[in-house]
Motif scaffolding. Structure first.
Motif, PDB file in Angstrom:
ATOM      1  N   ILE A   1       9.201  16.361  -2.177  1.00  0.00           N
ATOM      2  CA  ILE A   1       7.816  16.440  -2.633  1.00  0.00           C
ATOM      3  C   ILE A   1       6.996  17.300  -1.679  1.00  0.00           C
ATOM      4  CG2 ILE A   1       5.716  15.067  -2.984  1.00  0.00           C
ATOM      5  CD1 ILE A   1       7.464  12.835  -4.041  1.00  0.00           C
ATOM      6  N   GLY A   2       7.325  17.253  -0.381  1.00  0.00           N
ATOM      7  CA  GLY A   2       6.613  18.075   0.587  1.00  0.00           C
ATOM      8  C   GLY A   2       6.784  19.560   0.347  1.00  0.00           C
ATOM      9  N   THR A   3       7.939  19.961  -0.200  1.00  0.00           N
ATOM     10  CA  THR A   3       8.191  21.380  -0.513  1.00  0.00           C
ATOM     11  C   THR A   3       7.977  21.672  -1.998  1.00  0.00           C
ATOM     12  OG1 THR A   3      10.558  20.901  -0.822  1.00  0.00           O
ATOM     13  CG2 THR A   3       9.836  21.574   1.378  1.00  0.00           C
ATOM     14  N   PHE A   4       7.237  20.791  -2.657  1.00  0.00           N
ATOM     15  CA  PHE A   4       7.017  20.900  -4.101  1.00  0.00           C
ATOM     16  C   PHE A   4       6.370  22.231  -4.472  1.00  0.00           C
ATOM     17  CE2 PHE A   4       4.620  20.136  -7.987  1.00  0.00           C
ATOM     18  CZ  PHE A   4       5.526  19.461  -8.777  1.00  0.00           C
ATOM     19  N   MET A   5       5.393  22.678  -3.674  1.00  0.00           N
ATOM     20  CA  MET A   5       4.636  23.875  -4.016  1.00  0.00           C
ATOM     21  C   MET A   5       5.382  25.166  -3.699  1.00  0.00           C
ATOM     22  SD  MET A   5       1.911  22.616  -5.311  1.00  0.00           S
ATOM     23  CE  MET A   5       0.813  24.024  -5.392  1.00  0.00           C
ATOM     24  N   ALA A   6       6.435  25.092  -2.885  1.00  0.00           N
ATOM     25  CA  ALA A   6       7.178  26.308  -2.535  1.00  0.00           C
ATOM     26  C   ALA A   6       7.979  26.831  -3.719  1.00  0.00           C
ATOM     27  CB  ALA A   6       8.093  26.048  -1.350  1.00  0.00           C
ATOM     28  N   VAL A   7       8.646  25.969  -4.453  1.00  0.00           N
ATOM     29  CA  VAL A   7       9.348  26.279  -5.695  1.00  0.00           C
ATOM     30  C   VAL A   7      10.294  27.461  -5.569  1.00  0.00           C
ATOM     31  CG1 VAL A   7       9.055  26.377  -8.205  1.00  0.00           C
ATOM     32  CG2 VAL A   7       7.186  25.610  -6.814  1.00  0.00           C
ATOM     33  N   GLY A   8      11.119  27.490  -4.551  1.00  0.00           N
ATOM     34  CA  GLY A   8      12.151  28.522  -4.452  1.00  0.00           C
ATOM     35  C   GLY A   8      11.612  29.931  -4.545  1.00  0.00           C
ATOM     36  N   PHE A   9      10.771  30.323  -3.621  1.00  0.00           N
ATOM     37  CA  PHE A   9      10.101  31.625  -3.669  1.00  0.00           C
ATOM     38  C   PHE A   9      11.091  32.773  -3.798  1.00  0.00           C
ATOM     39  CE2 PHE A   9       9.110  35.192  -0.747  1.00  0.00           C
ATOM     40  CZ  PHE A   9       8.190  35.858  -1.544  1.00  0.00           C
ATOM     41  N   GLU A  10      12.166  32.757  -3.000  1.00  0.00           N
ATOM     42  CA  GLU A  10      13.103  33.889  -3.005  1.00  0.00           C
ATOM     43  C   GLU A  10      13.750  34.075  -4.377  1.00  0.00           C
ATOM     44  OE1 GLU A  10      13.262  31.380  -0.930  1.00  0.00           O
ATOM     45  OE2 GLU A  10      12.906  32.130   1.104  1.00  0.00           O
ATOM     46  N   LYS A  11      14.172  32.976  -4.994  1.00  0.00           N
ATOM     47  CA  LYS A  11      14.851  33.093  -6.290  1.00  0.00           C
ATOM     48  C   LYS A  11      13.890  33.564  -7.375  1.00  0.00           C
ATOM     49  CE  LYS A  11      18.029  30.203  -7.231  1.00  0.00           C
ATOM     50  NZ  LYS A  11      18.771  28.964  -7.563  1.00  0.00           N
TER      51      LYS A  11
END
Length: 326
Positions: free
Chosen positions: A252-262
């Motif tokens: 949940i802490g990385t929820f907003m990142a959403v796999g930027f590279e992919k």
């Protein structure tokens, strides 16, 4: 007046310890712990330096979200503008689009990529043949070690007009579709590739947690007449619950990142309506358009939302389940 041999003569002071001697640290103090295990603590120096240089020091750059940054000028901006760039982002017509896409992709990723490693770990735990179990583990772990560029290349080749997927569609009488260029297909493609790449690796912690479950609990459950499904529900799942809750809070802490590279590698202008997320929007504003202050405001907004999510998840978990990170 008589004196004993143990008493010092009158007018003399007791001898002080030599100044060259070091005082021994009392047990239970941090100095004693460091002196006793200094070899182990020395291993933490490089990781701490990494986080200090690449995680904490860049936080100073967040100040340009409130200052006007000009290339060639001060690295902390030229003039104070307050919340100007934050208001620009919130009033940007693209804000709600990228914010909605971030929430949808994050929710879908969490919905599929969080429970599936638990299911796979439970299935692998039921395999009794060691060779088969190791083979299945190796096959499921392998995609994690592939570079993101390679994964994106595999996905694009598989879904190309003349790729294997369209060949199968044609074999069944269908028409070839440019999946990568269709906005309605992007979320399915992204989540499917994320599941393929991460689920196997996510089972490692759960398999380790399964080894800590007391075997006597299974014996007691069998004596009470519980079948295998009942044992999994009442013994196995409660045994790995602390690990699952911890990983859920971190996800949940990385929820907003959403796999930027992919996302950056798979999306294109045709799929912006469903693929453009906050991190890719930030990348275009900061790197391609050189609007560093605007990009810093977007990144600060994303970070604050992530902090709120992880703190909220931790509080809810502590009050409802009794397990939390802090």
């Amino acid at each position: 007046m008589s004196t004993t041999l143990d008493d010092p003569p009158q007018g003399t002071r007791p001898a002080r310890p030599a100044s060259g001697r070091r005082r021994r640290a009392r047990p239970g103090t941090w100095r004693h712990a460091i002196r006793r295990d200094w070899q182990l603590y020395s291993l933490a120096i490089l990781p701490l330096l990494f986080f200090a240089v690449f995680r904490y020091a860049p936080m100073l750059g967040n100040v340009i979200a409130f200052r006007k940054f000009e290339p060639g000028g001060s690295m902390f901006g030229e003039t104070w503008v307050g919340l100007r760039y934050v208001k620009m982002f919130l009033n940007d017509p693209s804000f709600w689009s990228v914010f909605t896409n971030t929430l949808v992709l994050g929710a879908l990723t969490l919905l599929f990529c969080f429970p599936l490693p638990i299911v796979l770990a439970l299935l692998l735990n039921e395999v009794r043949n060691r060779r088969m179990k190791r083979f299945l583990q190796s096959v499921s772990y392998l995609p994690h070690f592939l570079s993101m560029v390679i994964v994106a290349g595999i996905v694009m080749q598989m879904l190309a007009i003349d790729g294997p997927v369209n060949q199968v569609v044609k074999a069944f009488g269908g028409q070839a579709t440019a999946f990568i260029q269709k906005p309605e297909w992007f979320r399915t493609i992204f989540v499917s590739s994320e599941v393929w790449q991460t689920v196997g690796w996510g089972t490692i912690l759960y398999l380790a947690a399964l080894t800590t479950v007391d075997e006597h609990l299974y014996e007691a459950a069998r004596m009470d007449g519980a079948n295998r499904w009942r044992q999994i529900w009442h013994v196995t799942l409660p045994g790995i619950r602390p690990t699952a809750i911890t990983l859920l809070i971190l996800n949940i802490g990385t929820f907003m990142a959403v796999g930027f590279e992919k996302v950056l590698l798979l999306y294109n202008p045709l799929t912006y309506p469903t693929a453009d997320v906050i991190t890719t929007f930030l990348y275009r504003m900061g790197v391609e358009s050189s609007s560093m202050s605007y990009a810093a405001a977007i990144g600060l907004f994303e970070a604050l939302v992530g902090v709120v999510l992880i703190v909220g998840a931790n509080v809810i978990s502590r009050r409802t389940v009794g397990t939390s990170l802090w």
